[in-house]
Write an enzyme that holds these catalytic residues in place. Structure first.
Site, PDB file in Angstrom:
ATOM      1  N   GLU A 214       0.781  -1.238   0.000  1.00 37.70           N
ATOM      2  CA  GLU A 214       0.000   0.000   0.000  1.00 37.70           C
ATOM      3  C   GLU A 214       0.815   1.292   0.000  1.00 37.70           C
ATOM      4  O   GLU A 214       0.643   2.155   0.867  1.00 37.70           O
ATOM      5  CB  GLU A 214      -0.974  -0.008   1.178  1.00 37.70           C
ATOM      6  CG  GLU A 214      -1.997  -1.120   1.062  1.00 37.70           C
ATOM      7  CD  GLU A 214      -3.027  -1.124   2.176  1.00 37.70           C
ATOM      8  OE1 GLU A 214      -2.894  -0.334   3.138  1.00 37.70           O
ATOM      9  OE2 GLU A 214      -3.976  -1.922   2.086  1.00 37.70           O
ATOM     10  N   GLU A 360      -5.251  -7.703  -0.990  1.00 37.00           N
ATOM     11  CA  GLU A 360      -6.088  -7.540   0.200  1.00 37.00           C
ATOM     12  C   GLU A 360      -7.506  -7.224  -0.234  1.00 37.00           C
ATOM     13  O   GLU A 360      -7.742  -6.338  -1.058  1.00 37.00           O
ATOM     14  CB  GLU A 360      -5.564  -6.430   1.114  1.00 37.00           C
ATOM     15  CG  GLU A 360      -4.258  -6.758   1.798  1.00 37.00           C
ATOM     16  CD  GLU A 360      -3.839  -5.687   2.808  1.00 37.00           C
ATOM     17  OE1 GLU A 360      -4.711  -4.880   3.218  1.00 37.00           O
ATOM     18  OE2 GLU A 360      -2.647  -5.651   3.153  1.00 37.00           O
TER      19      GLU A 360
END
Length: 662
Positions: A214, A360
């Site tokens: 991320e 995710e």
């Protein structure tokens, strides 16, 4: 057990015995690295049949058989504990075996660069593990526990993906936007990856490296991650490419995963554009942290001779994690695909640029109808396209998502597992499929799983028959901004699941603008007095795509058109004792440009507005009305503008916020 498995197991055991005893010292730990270990060097001759590579948008084994990576995340090694969470009550063997028996064939393991640098320096810790629940871990440091777990994965047919979740070993380390921090430099980030790759370079239990979790951040708030073709330190495309090449120089057979970022400049804007401006706001496309891969179209990751090891890996979440604008109004799988997933990352799969692995996704189930709708929509998209994925997460202690395990680390959330995850786990003839050629998923005595050799032993292949091409679309009700397309259905040996509508302007390549289940679609976002060519192609459940239909050329009339509408989104950007500052985004939800807009809302109790900018404000009692200024009334389809305000009170969002456009 095969010769390959036996040799590899002996090599790893020898390595542990030589370098990682319970009384391991820094010197011994260093000696256990592959550069100094004769046991690992001897293993180099072992067959490596479980390595994977890519072909177009597919991941295949060394024989070219298509595989489907369907897994889960188990965090803890990335955090201050420096070991899997849950070992304070759950048993490491039981948890691992149950994951495999339930069809999980790969585990994404978050780690930190700090942890890798500590291990590289021979610095291990004795973690807080419940030895009553885990007697087999007695005397083991955290690196020995990790190696013990790799042996369990081999025993149960599981594969592993490593993910540098943060620079520092920190439970909240993922909040920091970039891959360097404090004393940890970008170069050390690369060196950490090189060390762990070298250590396990002959161990095909670890088949993938997710370079950085991320990367994110917004313009004007450094540090932030960007995506372009520069060699700037904050360019994540360059960082992922550099790390990938350095990893592949050591092990050219491991998969390299590159996540997206958070924002990307809109057409006509640059990374130097302000985050907002009065004429056109915002100047950037936003998405989830790690979920914005728009930049890969113009600036693809280049791994050189090992390009067939590249996988792109976005993240995606639902409204219980964050109230994204696309959750504010009505939405479904079609709108999410067309408005969010395709422009941010699905196009990479559709254009066969590279495979996608959703690193995710997940969340709580049964608490919010919109959350459940999003979960099932993404589940169905991944099943339809056979997108690889790792569910977030196994851990019950993930605050905003919960886990597959309940708080005792023993009981599974059967509803979440059966309704959300199980339908998109790789199965063949009712059995879960391992990514290992010798070991069944769940172990060789498993009754729920098979190995990869068994999967293809009966000669059966995945459906590889593409549907026939759809008929040439017919265009009706053509306006300056939209047209309705209808086409004859395709046929397929199994069944067509969806149609993709493609649009081309002039000589530019055609791009997918919509995915629909039926044989008609009203395409919007057109411009007056412009010639378009529309085609359609069909897709089946196995992901096979037909040839495109014959094209239909349409020239839109000049002038405006209908199909207008807008949506307002209220956010508080800053708050202080007794006051707050916020903004309302006005987004054009229609298919035609709007010329003006009006937003109204009633102040919640204890809240009042004191000033407004970028809009004309009037107030009657507690009701506010804001209309556009001359410079921000026109808003193109899918574009947005904003106005800001300050007020007194807590800044609570109003319940009756409305937007009208003309």
């Amino acid at each position: 057990m095969s010769l390959r498995k036996s040799v590899r197991g002996v090599a790893l055991a020898a390595c542990l015995a030589v370098g990682l005893s319970a009384s391991a010292t820094a010197t011994a730990a260093t000696a256990a690295s592959p550069q100094a270990s004769p046991a690992l060097a001897a293993d180099a001759a072992a067959p490596t049949a479980d390595w994977l590579h890519t072909e177009g948008n597919k991941i295949v084994d060394e024989a070219g058989n298509q595989v489907w990576l369907t897994g889960v995340n188990w965090f803890g090694f990335n955090a201050t504990e420096r070991v899997f969470h849950g070992l304070w009550s759950g048993n490491i063997d039981t948890i691992t075996r149950q994951m495999a028996e339930r069809g999980i064939n790969i585990v994404r393991v978050p780690i930190s660069t700090q942890l890798l640098l500590e291990w590289k320096a021979g610095q291990t810790v004795m973690p807080n593990v419940n030895l009553s629940a885990n007697p087999e871990l007695a005397g083991k440091n955290n690196l020995q526990i990790f190696d013990h777990w790799l042996e369990l994965c081999e025993r149960y047919g599981l594969k592993v993906m490593l993910d540098v979740h943060s620079a520092e070993a920190d439970n909240s380390g993922h909040v920091y936007p970039v891959w360097w921090k404090g004393t940890i430099t970008s170069e050390q980030f690369y060196q950490g990856w090189e060390w762990v790759t070298a250590r396990y370079r002959t161990n095909d239990t670890i088949v993938a490296m997710d370079i950085k979790n991320e990367p994110h951040g917004t313009p004007g708030n450094p540090p932030r991650a960007k995506w372009d073709s520069s060699t700037d330190q904050d360019n994540f495309k360059h960082a992922c490419q550099t790390a990938g090449r350095r990893i592949l120089a050591i092990n050219p057979k491991v998969l390299i995963l590159c996540e997206g970022i958070e924002v990307y400049p809109r057409p006509g804007e640059t990374w130097e554009s302000p985050n907002t401006d009065p004429d056109r706001s915002p100047n950037y496309f936003y998405n989830w942290w790690g979920g914005n891969l728009r930049g890969a179209k113009d600036h693809p990751v280049d791994l050189g001779a090992n390009q067939d090891q590249l996988v792109y890996s976005p993240h995606d979440y639902g409204p219980l994690v964050y109230e994204q604008p696309w959750f504010q109004g009505d939405f479904d799988k079609t709108s999410l695909t067309n408005d969010v997933w395709r422009p941010n990352w699905l196009y990479l799969h559709e254009e066969k640029t590279a495979p996608l692995l959703i690193g995710e996704w997940g969340g709580r189930l049964g608490q919010d109808a919109r959350q459940d709708k999003w979960l099932k929509a993404l589940r169905d998209l991944m099943g339809e396209y056979k997108l690889h994925h790792t569910f977030w997460c196994l851990n019950p202690n993930s605050g905003d998502t919960g886990g597959l395990l309940l708080d005792d680390w023993k009981t599974w959330d059967e509803t979440k597992y059966n309704q959300i995850l199980k339908p998109v786990l790789w199965q063949h003839n009712g059995k879960f499929v391992s990514l290992d050629h010798q070991v069944r998923l769940g172990g060789n005595a498993s009754t729920t799983g098979i190995n990869l050799t068994e999967r293809y032993a009966d000669g059966s292949e995945d459906d590889d028959v593409a549907p026939t091409a759809p008929g040439r679309p017919v265009a009706t009700d053509v306006t300056a901004n939209a047209a309705t397309l209808t086409w004859a259905a395709s046929s397929d040996n199994v069944g067509v699941t969806s149609y993709e509508v493609l649009r081309a302007v002039g000589t530019a390549p055609a791009t997918v603008v919509a995915t629909v289940s039926g044989t008609t679609h009203r395409v919007g976002n057109l411009t007056g007095d412009t010639t378009y060519t529309f085609t359609v192609r069909a897709r089946d459940a196995a992901g096979n795509v037909s040839a495109v239909s014959p094209g239909r050329t349409v020239t839109t009339p000049s002038g405006g058109g209908g199909d207008g509408g807008c949506a307002a989104t209220y956010t508080v950007s800053n708050a202080w004792q007794g006051g707050f500052q916020g903004q309302i985004q006005v987004r054009n939800t229609g298919t035609a440009e709007i010329n003006s807009w009006k937003v109204t809302w009633t102040n919640p109790g204890g809240t009042s507005i004191s000033s407004v900018w970028n809009g004309k404000w009037t107030v009657s009692g507690d009701k506010n009305t804001v209309t556009n200024e001359p410079y921000n009334g026109k808003v193109a389809p899918e574009a947005a503008t904003t106005f800001g305000f300050t007020g007194a009170g807590a800044g609570t969002a109003p319940a009756d916020l409305t937007c009208a456009a003309s």
